[in-house]
Design a protein around this motif. Structure first.
Motif, PDB file in Angstrom:
ATOM      1  N   VAL A 331       0.829  -1.203   0.000  1.00  0.00           N
ATOM      2  CA  VAL A 331       0.000   0.000   0.000  1.00  0.00           C
ATOM      3  C   VAL A 331       0.863   1.253   0.000  1.00  0.00           C
ATOM      4  N   LEU A 332       1.880   1.287   0.845  1.00  0.00           N
ATOM      5  CA  LEU A 332       2.704   2.488   1.005  1.00  0.00           C
ATOM      6  C   LEU A 332       3.570   2.758  -0.212  1.00  0.00           C
ATOM      7  N   ARG A 333       3.907   1.713  -0.944  1.00  0.00           N
ATOM      8  CA  ARG A 333       4.720   1.890  -2.150  1.00  0.00           C
ATOM      9  C   ARG A 333       3.994   2.751  -3.180  1.00  0.00           C
ATOM     10  N   ARG A 334       2.697   2.630  -3.247  1.00  0.00           N
ATOM     11  CA  ARG A 334       1.924   3.440  -4.205  1.00  0.00           C
ATOM     12  C   ARG A 334       2.068   4.930  -3.891  1.00  0.00           C
ATOM     13  N   TYR A 335       2.023   5.234  -2.608  1.00  0.00           N
ATOM     14  CA  TYR A 335       2.210   6.636  -2.194  1.00  0.00           C
ATOM     15  C   TYR A 335       3.605   7.123  -2.562  1.00  0.00           C
ATOM     16  N   GLY A 336       4.624   6.314  -2.289  1.00  0.00           N
ATOM     17  CA  GLY A 336       5.983   6.707  -2.619  1.00  0.00           C
ATOM     18  C   GLY A 336       6.167   6.961  -4.096  1.00  0.00           C
ATOM     19  N   ARG A 337       5.587   6.114  -4.916  1.00  0.00           N
ATOM     20  CA  ARG A 337       5.713   6.289  -6.363  1.00  0.00           C
ATOM     21  C   ARG A 337       5.040   7.571  -6.835  1.00  0.00           C
ATOM     22  N   ARG A 338       3.895   7.860  -6.276  1.00  0.00           N
ATOM     23  CA  ARG A 338       3.150   9.034  -6.725  1.00  0.00           C
ATOM     24  C   ARG A 338       3.776  10.345  -6.277  1.00  0.00           C
ATOM     25  N   ARG A 339       4.357  10.374  -5.085  1.00  0.00           N
ATOM     26  CA  ARG A 339       4.814  11.646  -4.555  1.00  0.00           C
ATOM     27  C   ARG A 339       6.313  11.888  -4.704  1.00  0.00           C
TER      28      ARG A 339
END
Length: 437
Positions: A331-339
């Motif tokens: 889940v957290l990887r998606r945030y890292g990729r986007r930001r």
């Protein structure tokens, strides 16, 4: 030892980014705790004002805050960009964006109070002030946060810890997340003044060899000044008696608004660039200044933190709908990729902008003034630059979907969809917040 309290999410840091995340998750049923080391009064009583981009305004509108915020803010019909005494001034107007205003400006306390009030309407969100995090243990299924308060210690278990605890983030350091960056040769002076003539809500950013000088109009004909200078010069000027300080400032401020009156004690802080190499670990995610910190030129810092919070809220709501573990790396990887990429780009942009304009090297002076002349007379370049500075460029590139126009009378929601997937509102909309009349 008090009875342990369990939460789905613990947000460490009760500043604007942390509260924006909590507000974005309001009403979804998640059990959320906000831990803030300062008192509620202290965290809201900072003599700061922020230039909010149209994208930040849309985020606050979608969370139901804009109707309350808008009357207490200024809305810029113009932003004037200039290089020293050069006659080629670039004027950004709302038509360049297709938005009601180029930028908006709000005092820290206004934003803080609005967020605190909105969060208070959700019984599932609890704010603990004067709560100091002692230790965090990250387990396979949960994290345990030990918190000291005036009543004693508590051990709180949670699926996810959000580090919104500032540039020196103890949580980031404790998790061993490394950063890249450097200290600039400059410091930033902030002060509030009132000009003799009406400021007409026009903002200015003028570049001088020592650094940029910005004027942000506030309500009641006040202005927040952000003045960047080499360290020693900034310290010396800030220490001057009020009349001498205003005299030095007037040389950069100009005479377009008449004489000035100082309303606040000048504050000085060093300029620094910092970027975390990653934004997450299992059970931990970084938010706002804990993840990145940029040069004050262009007023990008808080806007990046607000976009971080809105993006993370979107992704956590989506994960909850799919019954996923909120603290799992997946889940957290998606945030890292986007930001991470967008933030890195903006940090690089502010660094280059400062270095290009904060010097007297004549080839650079000629080159940048030619670019300003081109921006002044060629609207496509002016619009591209303005979309970059206001975050709307990132909106398109990273599929961050928000309301197209700011209309305080119409309820709005934030949506999220995967890249290259047609938008079907019936399937992909994710409710973040709705205006309650």
């Amino acid at each position: 030892m008090m009875t342990p309290l369990d939460y789905d999410i613990i947000i460490v840091g009760g500043g604007i980014p942390g509260l924006t995340l909590a507000c974005g998750l309001r009403g979804c049923g998640l059990r959320i705790a906000v831990l803030e080391a300062q008192s509620a009064i202290q965290v809201g009583d900072r003599p700061r004002a922020y230039a909010l981009s149209p994208l930040s305004a849309k985020i606050f509108q979608a969370m139901g805050l804009w109707k309350q915020l808008a009357p207490a803010m200024t809305h810029f019909p113009k932003v004037v960009l200039a290089d020293g005494h050069c006659s080629h001034q670039v004027v950004f107007r709302p038509v360049d964006l297709g938005e009601p205003a180029v930028y908006h400006c709000a005092e820290h306390r206004i934003l803080q109070q609005a967020l605190q009030g909105q969060i208070a309407t959700d019984p599932q969100i609890t704010c603990h002030y004067q709560a100091w995090v002692q230790t965090v243990v990250y387990g396979e299924m949960a994290a345990t946060v030990t918190v000291a308060t005036e009543q004693g210690q508590q051990s709180l278990t949670t699926a996810l810890v959000v580090a919104a605890d500032g540039r020196r983030s103890p949580l980031r350091q404790g998790a061993g997340i490394k950063t890249d960056g450097w200290d600039y040769w400059q410091s930033c002076i902030t002060a509030v003044v009132t000009p003799m003539q009406d400021h007409q809500n026009i903002a200015y950013e003028r570049f001088w060899p020592g650094g940029p000088f910005a004027i942000l109009p506030l309500p009641h004909n006040c202005c927040q000044v952000v003045w960047v200078l080499p360290h020693a010069e900034a310290e010396a000027i800030a220490a001057l008696p009020p009349e001498q300080f205003l005299g030095a400032m007037a040389q950069c401020y100009g005479d377009h608004s008449g004489s000035l009156r100082l309303l606040s004690q000048p504050l000085v802080f060093p300029a620094r660039l910092m970027h975390s190499r990653r934004y997450y670990r299992p059970r931990l995610v970084l938010l706002g200044d804990a993840a990145h910190h940029c040069h004050p030129v262009g007023g990008q810092g808080l806007n990046l933190g607000i976009r971080d919070a809105a993006t993370l809220a979107q992704l956590l709501l989506k994960a909850r709908e799919q019954n996923q573990d909120l603290g799992h790396v997946r889940v957290l990887r998606r945030y890292g990729r986007r930001r991470h990429l967008e933030n890195w780009f903006i940090l690089l942009f502010t660094d280059v902008l400062n270095r290009v304009f904060s010097n007297n090297w004549w080839p650079m002076v000629i080159g940048r003034r030619w670019v300003l002349w081109l921006m002044k007379y060629w609207s496509p370049l002016r619009r591209v630059m303005l979309h970059l500075m206001t975050g709307l460029w990132g909106d398109r590139l990273f599929k961050f979907v928000v309301p197209e126009k700011i209309d305080p009378t119409e309820p709005k929601v934030l949506e999220v969809h995967e890249p290259n997937t047609p938008i079907d509102p019936a399937k992909t909309s994710r409710k973040i917040g709705q205006i309650n009349n």
